[in-house]
Write a protein that holds these residues in place. Structure first.
Motif, short mmCIF file in Angstrom:
data_model
loop_
_atom_site.label_atom_id
_atom_site.label_comp_id
_atom_site.label_asym_id
_atom_site.label_seq_id
_atom_site.Cartn_x
_atom_site.Cartn_y
_atom_site.Cartn_z
N MET A 1 53.97 24.73 27.54
CA MET A 1 53.72 25.16 28.90
C MET A 1 52.38 25.90 28.95
N GLU A 2 51.50 25.48 29.83
CA GLU A 2 50.17 26.10 29.96
C GLU A 2 50.25 27.28 30.90
N THR A 3 49.66 28.41 30.50
CA THR A 3 49.65 29.58 31.37
C THR A 3 48.30 29.65 32.08
N GLU A 4 48.34 30.08 33.32
CA GLU A 4 47.11 30.19 34.11
C GLU A 4 46.35 31.45 33.70
N ASN A 5 45.04 31.35 33.68
CA ASN A 5 44.21 32.51 33.37
C ASN A 5 44.26 33.49 34.53
N LYS A 6 44.54 34.73 34.22
CA LYS A 6 44.74 35.77 35.23
C LYS A 6 43.40 36.39 35.64
N ALA A 7 43.18 36.54 36.96
CA ALA A 7 41.97 37.19 37.47
C ALA A 7 42.12 38.70 37.34
N VAL A 8 41.14 39.34 36.69
CA VAL A 8 41.12 40.79 36.52
C VAL A 8 40.28 41.42 37.62
N PHE A 9 39.25 40.70 38.08
CA PHE A 9 38.32 41.17 39.10
C PHE A 9 37.86 39.98 39.91
N GLU A 10 37.73 40.12 41.23
CA GLU A 10 37.23 39.05 42.08
C GLU A 10 36.31 39.62 43.15
N SER A 11 35.24 38.90 43.44
CA SER A 11 34.29 39.29 44.48
C SER A 11 33.64 38.02 45.01
N ALA A 12 33.11 38.06 46.22
CA ALA A 12 32.45 36.88 46.78
C ALA A 12 31.30 37.30 47.68
N ILE A 13 30.30 36.44 47.75
CA ILE A 13 29.16 36.61 48.65
C ILE A 13 29.15 35.39 49.57
N GLN A 14 29.21 35.64 50.86
CA GLN A 14 29.18 34.56 51.84
C GLN A 14 27.73 34.15 52.10
N VAL A 15 27.47 32.85 52.10
CA VAL A 15 26.15 32.31 52.44
C VAL A 15 26.35 31.25 53.52
N LYS A 16 25.27 30.81 54.12
CA LYS A 16 25.34 29.87 55.23
C LYS A 16 26.12 28.59 54.87
N SER A 17 25.93 28.10 53.66
CA SER A 17 26.53 26.82 53.28
C SER A 17 27.83 26.95 52.48
#
Length: 75
Positions: A1-17
């Motif tokens: 059974m494959e385990t999903e990699n857990k996100a420790v930190f998330e951030s995003a920058i919105q751009v036009k596209s």
């Protein structure tokens, strides 16, 4: 059974596209790593390009980023 990699930190920058996503993920096999996703949305369809930066490459990655930043700012 494959385990999903857990996100420790998330951030995003919105751009036009679309957006740029930055995540630090935890992998049982590889440990922590930085995942950068370039998400482009056009005509209702999305395209994702990914770059993985492992801890041993972070300093080199940062050094090259600082060089590029100086060139872009004209210093």
């Amino acid at each position: 059974m494959e385990t999903e990699n857990k996100a420790v930190f998330e951030s995003a920058i919105q751009v036009k596209s679309g957006e740029y996503r930055f995540m630090v993920k935890e992998s049982p096999r590889s440990g922590r790593y930085l995942l950068i996703e370039d998400v482009r949305i056009k005509n209702g369809k999305s395209r994702v390009e990914r770059v993985v930066v492992y801890p041993e490459l972070i300093e080199g990655f940062d050094a090259e980023y600082q060089k590029a930043k100086r060139v872009l700012s004209g210093l």
